[in-house]
Design an enzyme around this catalytic site. Structure first.
Site, short mmCIF file in Angstrom:
data_model
loop_
_atom_site.label_atom_id
_atom_site.label_comp_id
_atom_site.label_asym_id
_atom_site.label_seq_id
_atom_site.Cartn_x
_atom_site.Cartn_y
_atom_site.Cartn_z
N HIS A 89 6.91 -4.62 -2.47
CA HIS A 89 6.56 -3.35 -1.79
C HIS A 89 6.01 -2.23 -2.08
CE1 HIS A 89 7.61 -0.34 2.01
NE2 HIS A 89 7.77 -1.74 2.82
N GLU A 146 0.31 -5.18 3.96
CA GLU A 146 0.07 -4.33 4.21
C GLU A 146 -0.78 -3.40 3.48
OE1 GLU A 146 4.92 -3.54 3.89
OE2 GLU A 146 4.73 -3.69 6.03
O1 G3P Z 1 7.98 -2.82 5.60
C1 G3P Z 1 7.47 -2.49 6.37
C2 G3P Z 1 6.70 -1.21 6.06
O2 G3P Z 1 6.19 -0.97 5.10
C3 G3P Z 1 5.34 -0.62 7.29
O3 G3P Z 1 6.14 0.65 7.87
O4 G3P Z 1 6.98 2.11 9.42
O5 G3P Z 1 4.61 1.49 9.14
O6 G3P Z 1 6.35 0.07 10.39
P1 G3P Z 1 6.29 1.22 8.78
#
Ligand code: G3P
Length: 222
Positions: free
Chosen positions: A93, A141
């Site tokens: 992550h 991400e």
């Molecule tokens: O693991 C998911 C996370 O990194 C995303 O965070 O708060 O943008 O939904 P958020």
């Protein structure tokens, strides 16, 4: 896990301390039962076993370490995660990056104990390399969008499409998720329209005033 995949990462937010993780997991469980959509949960490691024994939805660890069972004091082994009832784990992550060789080792050790793997990648190029490690999922991400108010499906749909295409070229059996800023059912629908199997999200649920309302909204178009 069947499509759509929705994974709620509890992270280490204050909201999930002191019993909060179990309460939120139970909320995900009841909305999942109500809607028929599997809402997977990623509680902090200290709550993993308790949550896994308390809910029916899939439970994943937020991380694992590249160690087999044995003299591995303080490490979180894939074997222990599987043994406490979790079905899978996030790996790498953006808030817990690990060296590439360890990512591959974590996937191999996880396969050995039938633990599902979700490798996190910051962009399509990284995702392409990680697809070679044969995880079950890759979650793209963009770090700069994590925790923000604009969903990656709006701010940068191209990174999602490019990741889906890049991963498919390396290994079509690896499924793609996306995350960062995801908050609504529209974000989930768009993620699926862009070719993913679902989403990874955190603050939109964990820090919501009414997490149940957010969870129901996330699945309303599915
Ligand atoms: O693991 C998911 C996370 O990194 C995303 O965070 O708060 O943008 O939904 P958020």
């Amino acid at each position: 896990m069947s499509k759509p995949v929705i994974i709620v990462n509890f992270k280490a937010y204050g909201e999930v301390e002191r019993g909060g993780a179990l309460n939120l997991a139970r909320l995900c469980d009841s909305v999942s039962e109500e809607t028929g959509i599997a809402i997977c949960v990623c509680p902090p490691t200290v709550d993993l076993g308790l949550v896994a024994q308390s809910v029916s939805v899939p439970v994943l660890s937020q991380n694992i370490d590249p160690h087999a069972a044995g003299s591995a004091t303080g490490w979180v082994t894939p074997s222990m995660v599987k043994g406490c009832g979790a079905i899978g784990t996030l790996i790498n992550h953006s808030e817990h990056r690990i060296p590439k060789n360890q990512i591959e080792e974590c996937v191999e050790l996880s396969k050995g104990v039938d633990l599902m793997t979700v490798i996190c990648a910051e962009n399509a190029h990284a995702a392409m390399h990680m697809a070679g490690f044969r995880p079950d999922f890759i979650a793209v991400e963009p770090p700069e969008l994590i925790g923000g108010d604009i969903s990656v499906t709006t701010a940068n749909p191209t990174v999602i499409e490019d990741t889906v295409e890049a991963v498919k070229k390396v290994n079509s059996s690896v499924r793609v998720l996306c995350g960062a800023g995801v908050k609504t059912g529209e974000d989930v629908s768009t993620a699926i329209e862009l070719g993913t199997s679902g989403v990874l999200l955190a603050s939109g649920v964990v820090k919501a005033k009414d997490p149940a309302a957010v969870l129901r909204d996330l699945v309303k178009h599915l």
